[in-house]
Write an enzyme that holds these catalytic residues in place. Sequence first.
Site, PDB file in Angstrom:
ATOM      1  N   GLY A   1      40.839  40.632  29.089  1.00  0.00           N
ATOM      2  CA  GLY A   1      40.405  41.991  29.450  1.00  0.00           C
ATOM      3  C   GLY A   1      38.942  41.980  29.848  1.00  0.00           C
ATOM      4  O   GLY A   1      38.415  40.959  30.328  1.00  0.00           O
TER       5      GLY A   1
ATOM      6  N   HIS B   1      23.040  51.568  57.948  1.00  0.00           N
ATOM      7  CA  HIS B   1      23.466  50.264  58.462  1.00  0.00           C
ATOM      8  C   HIS B   1      22.257  49.334  58.508  1.00  0.00           C
ATOM      9  O   HIS B   1      21.188  49.777  58.911  1.00  0.00           O
ATOM     10  CB  HIS B   1      24.059  50.439  59.859  1.00  0.00           C
ATOM     11  CG  HIS B   1      24.442  49.126  60.479  1.00  0.00           C
ATOM     12  ND1 HIS B   1      25.596  48.464  60.132  1.00  0.00           N
ATOM     13  CD2 HIS B   1      23.792  48.351  61.394  1.00  0.00           C
ATOM     14  CE1 HIS B   1      25.659  47.324  60.809  1.00  0.00           C
ATOM     15  NE2 HIS B   1      24.567  47.236  61.584  1.00  0.00           N
TER      16      HIS B   1
HETATM   17  P1  NAI Z   1      40.554  45.028  26.648  1.00  0.00           P
HETATM   18  O1  NAI Z   1      41.504  46.069  26.213  1.00  0.00           O
HETATM   19  O2  NAI Z   1      39.750  45.219  27.874  1.00  0.00           O
HETATM   20  O3  NAI Z   1      41.348  43.661  26.879  1.00  0.00           O
HETATM   21  C1  NAI Z   1      42.096  43.054  25.885  1.00  0.00           C
HETATM   22  C2  NAI Z   1      43.037  42.070  26.559  1.00  0.00           C
HETATM   23  O4  NAI Z   1      43.603  41.265  25.561  1.00  0.00           O
HETATM   24  C3  NAI Z   1      44.181  42.755  27.310  1.00  0.00           C
HETATM   25  O5  NAI Z   1      44.283  42.215  28.595  1.00  0.00           O
HETATM   26  C4  NAI Z   1      45.392  42.441  26.443  1.00  0.00           C
HETATM   27  O6  NAI Z   1      46.584  42.309  27.182  1.00  0.00           O
HETATM   28  C5  NAI Z   1      44.982  41.118  25.827  1.00  0.00           C
HETATM   29  N1  NAI Z   1      45.627  40.813  24.557  1.00  0.00           N
HETATM   30  C6  NAI Z   1      45.924  41.661  23.537  1.00  0.00           C
HETATM   31  N2  NAI Z   1      46.489  40.997  22.520  1.00  0.00           N
HETATM   32  C7  NAI Z   1      46.538  39.687  22.901  1.00  0.00           C
HETATM   33  C8  NAI Z   1      47.008  38.498  22.295  1.00  0.00           C
HETATM   34  N3  NAI Z   1      47.532  38.524  21.076  1.00  0.00           N
HETATM   35  N4  NAI Z   1      46.892  37.330  22.969  1.00  0.00           N
HETATM   36  C9  NAI Z   1      46.352  37.310  24.213  1.00  0.00           C
HETATM   37  N5  NAI Z   1      45.914  38.405  24.839  1.00  0.00           N
HETATM   38  C10 NAI Z   1      45.988  39.572  24.198  1.00  0.00           C
HETATM   39  O7  NAI Z   1      39.645  44.717  25.371  1.00  0.00           O
HETATM   40  P2  NAI Z   1      38.297  43.904  25.196  1.00  0.00           P
HETATM   41  O8  NAI Z   1      38.087  42.958  26.325  1.00  0.00           O
HETATM   42  O9  NAI Z   1      38.325  43.401  23.820  1.00  0.00           O
HETATM   43  O10 NAI Z   1      37.209  45.044  25.324  1.00  0.00           O
HETATM   44  C11 NAI Z   1      37.248  46.153  24.433  1.00  0.00           C
HETATM   45  C12 NAI Z   1      36.685  47.378  25.065  1.00  0.00           C
HETATM   46  O11 NAI Z   1      35.272  47.296  25.154  1.00  0.00           O
HETATM   47  C13 NAI Z   1      37.125  47.623  26.489  1.00  0.00           C
HETATM   48  O12 NAI Z   1      38.407  48.220  26.544  1.00  0.00           O
HETATM   49  C14 NAI Z   1      36.075  48.556  26.968  1.00  0.00           C
HETATM   50  O13 NAI Z   1      36.384  49.852  26.520  1.00  0.00           O
HETATM   51  C15 NAI Z   1      34.824  48.061  26.256  1.00  0.00           C
HETATM   52  N6  NAI Z   1      34.022  47.211  27.150  1.00  0.00           N
HETATM   53  C16 NAI Z   1      33.628  47.701  28.365  1.00  0.00           C
HETATM   54  C17 NAI Z   1      32.902  46.925  29.224  1.00  0.00           C
HETATM   55  C18 NAI Z   1      32.531  47.465  30.552  1.00  0.00           C
HETATM   56  O14 NAI Z   1      32.647  48.657  30.765  1.00  0.00           O
HETATM   57  N7  NAI Z   1      32.058  46.654  31.487  1.00  0.00           N
HETATM   58  C19 NAI Z   1      32.475  45.576  28.890  1.00  0.00           C
HETATM   59  C20 NAI Z   1      32.975  45.145  27.601  1.00  0.00           C
HETATM   60  C21 NAI Z   1      33.688  45.954  26.779  1.00  0.00           C
END
Ligand code: NAI
Length: 474
Positions: free
Chosen positions: A188, A452
């Site tokens: 993610g 541009h």
């Molecule tokens: P995420 O929800 O973006 O991604 C988690 C990923 O892990 C998903 O693709 C999911 O399918 C996968 N997953 C879940 N269980 C799993 C497993 N057992 N084995 C393998 N894959 C699995 O969550 P993430 O990356 O932890 O980020 C959390 C939150 O932090 C984001 O949803 C966002 O709200 C925030 N965030 C935002 C950022 C930005 O705006 N640029 C940067 C970093 C974090």
Amino acid sequence: ADPMAVENEEDFWLQVCGRTSAIKAAQLGLKTVCIDKRGPPGGTCLNVGCIPSKAMLQSSALYHEAKITFESRGIMGAGNLSCDFSKMMENKNAAVKKLTGGIEGLFKRDKVKYLKGFGKLTGPNSVTVALNDGGEETITAKNIMLATGSEIIEKLPFVEVDEEQIVSSTGALALTKVPEKMVVIGGGVIGLELGSVYERLGAKVTVVEFLPTIGGIGIDGEVSKEMQKILKKQGISFKMSTKVTAVEKSGSTVKVTTEPAAGGDAETMDADVVLVCVGRREYRDGLGTEALGIEMEGKKIKVDDTFKTSVPNIYAIGDIIHGPMLAHKAEDEGAMVAEYLATGKHPHLDYNNVPSVLYTHPEVAWVGKTEEMLKQEGVEYRKGKFAFAANGRSIANMDTDGFVKVLSCKKTDKLLGVHIINAIAGDIISGACIGIEYGAASEDLARVCMAHPTVSEVLKGAAQKTAFGKAVSG
Ligand code: NAI
Ligand code: FAD
């Protein structure tokens, strides 16, 4: 009276994303207290989230860019570049310190009382704070706003995060050296951003993702696929539709066992560091919301359209309520509560118009609906897509990866969604946010005079394709 003194009947904030809303509340004349157990203010975003991760992303991107592209641009000697990782970390820490220190300064300027300690609701109008320096302070307040945010999910029962070899994003932002091999569990937002950081700095990074797509919640399918191709080309390996079944430490190595999600043969990989990023959970531990009977909707605190919980003088915003877990969303909500309380005005946030940005290189940014959502909702739409490979400035910049996709209603041409992959996608998306906020059609975007040569012109090109079926160039 001493404006910093704690008295009864003040308006009171229990860590808001917080900085912004506490300051806004104070500026609007509310007597405001902000509480955070962390110590330095600024929540996850400033301390262990947006800011430190972006500092690492920027430095690692420059290093990578210099190493990989400078000689092809005629800037010689870049082959000998090396990375002083501890210097990068120092700069990241300095950025965090400057910003959190700045917030404390703003709190003083605007007379927000800042308490470092753990807050517990002890009544509809009172919070007891266990101060970090010892002792307790109870505050009585007319209004209370909760913004206690989120923590990592450790929903993999066989993984124990030690923040050294098996890390969350917080540990990944505080490593002491670049690992040789890194396994990222979860493809993610965090996995791709921090995976990119370490890949650019020389680690061999493998991302294990349970789903067949990367990018987390809400990403458009076509964008996700294209982004995966680009990241693969950069050197990140992906094990898609794969689940992790064991993570075991063995000396300085961590062994990660995986299986295809649909079942099949197990495989084991070695890593120096494993990053666990499978999502975040709402943090309400010890807050006392249950005792007050604050209603929930699932894991989220239930609020109305003024962010009021079921206890009328208690408000909640940010990661603990509905909507995406994003800093700009939390910030706008907090500012709206302040405005509502101080002025009685009722501003609103269009949740369909909260942009998402993935700060990889190139960046991915989107706002509004994806094609998958529109299909699922049975909405007929037009689609215009324009590649950066056909944009003069991108060619001159030698940075042509990605495209802009503009989706609009087939019947009315009203903008429904914009999706971008580009080095500065996060900046370009603001144009689309303004369009959607004011109900623009794709034709409106197509007719805006844009400078541009700029990279943003591709937004206009894609809108021309959506509106007229053709673009002038590309
Ligand atoms: P995420 O929800 O973006 O991604 C988690 C990923 O892990 C998903 O693709 C999911 O399918 C996968 N997953 C879940 N269980 C799993 C497993 N057992 N084995 C393998 N894959 C699995 O969550 P993430 O990356 O932890 O980020 C959390 C939150 O932090 C984001 O949803 C966002 O709200 C925030 N965030 C935002 C950022 C930005 O705006 N640029 C940067 C970093 C974090
Ligand atoms: P938080 O910022 O989590 O603040 C809650 C605060 O409350 C914490 O400091 C906590 O210590 C304190 N607290 C909790 N309970 C109590 C209590 N009982 N008493 C006292 N204090 C308490 N979002 C983006 O939009 N862009 C990004 O680029 C981005 N990058 C991120 C990178 C990473 C690595 C992570 C982890 C997150 C990132 N986010 C990003 C998400 C963003 O940080 C959050 O959405 C945002 O900080 C949520 O704000 P909040 O006010 O709800 O909570």
